[in-house]
Scaffold this motif. Sequence first.
Motif, PDB file in Angstrom:
ATOM      1  N   LEU A  67     -14.561 -20.320   7.402  1.00  0.00           N
ATOM      2  CA  LEU A  67     -13.286 -19.508   7.285  1.00  0.00           C
ATOM      3  C   LEU A  67     -13.628 -18.503   7.874  1.00  0.00           C
ATOM      4  N   ASN A  68     -12.069 -17.759   9.022  1.00  0.00           N
ATOM      5  CA  ASN A  68     -11.880 -16.182   8.834  1.00  0.00           C
ATOM      6  C   ASN A  68     -10.967 -16.701   8.282  1.00  0.00           C
ATOM      7  N   CYS A  69     -10.891 -15.123   7.405  1.00  0.00           N
ATOM      8  CA  CYS A  69      -9.680 -14.764   5.771  1.00  0.00           C
ATOM      9  C   CYS A  69      -9.112 -13.544   6.101  1.00  0.00           C
ATOM     10  N   ILE A  70      -8.329 -13.271   6.679  1.00  0.00           N
ATOM     11  CA  ILE A  70      -7.472 -12.049   5.413  1.00  0.00           C
ATOM     12  C   ILE A  70      -7.274 -11.889   4.107  1.00  0.00           C
ATOM     13  N   CYS A  71      -8.003 -10.939   3.714  1.00  0.00           N
ATOM     14  CA  CYS A  71      -7.904 -10.649   2.758  1.00  0.00           C
ATOM     15  C   CYS A  71      -6.302 -10.197   1.727  1.00  0.00           C
ATOM     16  N   VAL A  72      -5.550 -10.794   0.725  1.00  0.00           N
ATOM     17  CA  VAL A  72      -4.077 -10.389   0.290  1.00  0.00           C
ATOM     18  C   VAL A  72      -4.364  -9.138  -0.424  1.00  0.00           C
ATOM     19  N   ARG A  73      -5.276  -8.310  -0.655  1.00  0.00           N
ATOM     20  CA  ARG A  73      -5.082  -7.557  -1.691  1.00  0.00           C
ATOM     21  C   ARG A  73      -4.899  -6.299  -0.659  1.00  0.00           C
ATOM     22  N   CYS A  74      -6.136  -6.942   0.787  1.00  0.00           N
ATOM     23  CA  CYS A  74      -6.730  -5.221   0.928  1.00  0.00           C
ATOM     24  C   CYS A  74      -6.146  -5.103   2.310  1.00  0.00           C
ATOM     25  N   GLY A  75      -6.224  -7.091   3.514  1.00  0.00           N
ATOM     26  CA  GLY A  75      -5.663  -6.686   4.415  1.00  0.00           C
ATOM     27  C   GLY A  75      -7.547  -6.828   5.352  1.00  0.00           C
ATOM     28  N   GLY A  76      -8.554  -6.693   4.438  1.00  0.00           N
ATOM     29  CA  GLY A  76      -9.662  -6.771   5.425  1.00  0.00           C
ATOM     30  C   GLY A  76      -9.683  -8.251   5.867  1.00  0.00           C
ATOM     31  N   PRO A 115      -7.451 -22.031   1.392  1.00  0.00           N
ATOM     32  CA  PRO A 115      -6.992 -20.779   0.190  1.00  0.00           C
ATOM     33  C   PRO A 115      -5.707 -20.180   0.568  1.00  0.00           C
ATOM     34  N   SER A 116      -4.360 -19.989  -0.657  1.00  0.00           N
ATOM     35  CA  SER A 116      -3.498 -19.982  -0.148  1.00  0.00           C
ATOM     36  C   SER A 116      -3.275 -18.150  -0.058  1.00  0.00           C
ATOM     37  N   TYR A 117      -4.241 -17.551  -1.211  1.00  0.00           N
ATOM     38  CA  TYR A 117      -4.548 -16.457  -1.343  1.00  0.00           C
ATOM     39  C   TYR A 117      -6.086 -15.844  -1.590  1.00  0.00           C
ATOM     40  N   PRO A 118      -6.258 -15.986  -0.248  1.00  0.00           N
ATOM     41  CA  PRO A 118      -8.188 -15.352  -0.270  1.00  0.00           C
ATOM     42  C   PRO A 118      -7.891 -13.742  -0.567  1.00  0.00           C
ATOM     43  N   VAL A 119      -9.032 -13.536  -1.460  1.00  0.00           N
ATOM     44  CA  VAL A 119      -9.276 -12.217  -2.073  1.00  0.00           C
ATOM     45  C   VAL A 119     -11.031 -12.458  -1.485  1.00  0.00           C
ATOM     46  N   CYS A 120     -11.261 -11.072  -0.477  1.00  0.00           N
ATOM     47  CA  CYS A 120     -12.853 -10.465   0.180  1.00  0.00           C
ATOM     48  C   CYS A 120     -13.487 -10.472  -1.545  1.00  0.00           C
ATOM     49  N   SER A 121     -13.546 -10.461  -2.130  1.00  0.00           N
ATOM     50  CA  SER A 121     -14.584  -9.868  -3.335  1.00  0.00           C
ATOM     51  C   SER A 121     -13.012 -10.077  -4.424  1.00  0.00           C
ATOM     52  N   ASP A 122     -13.914 -11.195  -5.888  1.00  0.00           N
ATOM     53  CA  ASP A 122     -13.244 -10.579  -6.900  1.00  0.00           C
ATOM     54  C   ASP A 122     -13.315  -9.220  -7.476  1.00  0.00           C
ATOM     55  N   THR A 123     -13.687  -8.303  -6.839  1.00  0.00           N
ATOM     56  CA  THR A 123     -13.571  -6.783  -7.529  1.00  0.00           C
ATOM     57  C   THR A 123     -12.544  -5.750  -6.743  1.00  0.00           C
ATOM     58  N   CYS A 124     -12.117  -7.019  -5.322  1.00  0.00           N
ATOM     59  CA  CYS A 124     -11.736  -5.737  -4.420  1.00  0.00           C
ATOM     60  C   CYS A 124     -10.507  -5.080  -5.338  1.00  0.00           C
ATOM     61  N   LYS A 125     -10.170  -3.586  -5.200  1.00  0.00           N
ATOM     62  CA  LYS A 125      -9.273  -3.089  -5.944  1.00  0.00           C
ATOM     63  C   LYS A 125      -7.819  -2.447  -5.225  1.00  0.00           C
ATOM     64  N   GLY A 126      -7.345  -3.505  -3.584  1.00  0.00           N
ATOM     65  CA  GLY A 126      -6.709  -3.756  -2.687  1.00  0.00           C
ATOM     66  C   GLY A 126      -6.405  -2.473  -2.569  1.00  0.00           C
TER      67      GLY A 126
END
Length: 157
Positions: A67-76, A115-126
Amino acid sequence: METQARLIVDVARLDEDGERYQGELSLALLDLGASEVFAPKGALAYDLFAQALGTELLVRGTLSLPLNCICVRCGGEFQKVVQDRDFVTSIEISEATDFLDLTDEVREAIILDLPSYPVCSDTCKGLCMTCGKNLNKEICACQKAGSDRRWATLEGL
Ligand SMILES: [Zn+2]
Ligand SMILES: [Zn+2]
């Protein structure tokens, strides 16, 4: 025209000890759609083992989909492979069963793993709530000001 191979188990000719089924299902065939936060990037790969046990066909194995995803925290943007290592299904069969098409079963299983809420990394600070800067890349002035205020409070004690 490109042929779109479905996942079909040849039950009538299936080896008594079971058989391995490996291959890919094209995105055009699966029609998984896309959401604002992800888009399937390539074919769904399957690696399954099918065995007839009495009146049941048992199929289990692994499914994976890039998948190509967009992080819901940082938009990356980031890439991720969704894997279902515990795919299992059992289907009733009889003497008359020759072929079974498992394409829809596989499609439904992978949809549950999207994923409904993909996050790029568990430590993503957003992103900073105040200025919108990506806090993974820099510490913005608001964050610094915030910590200055905390120090001031401590000093005031
Ligand atoms: Zn992120
Ligand atoms: Zn900020």
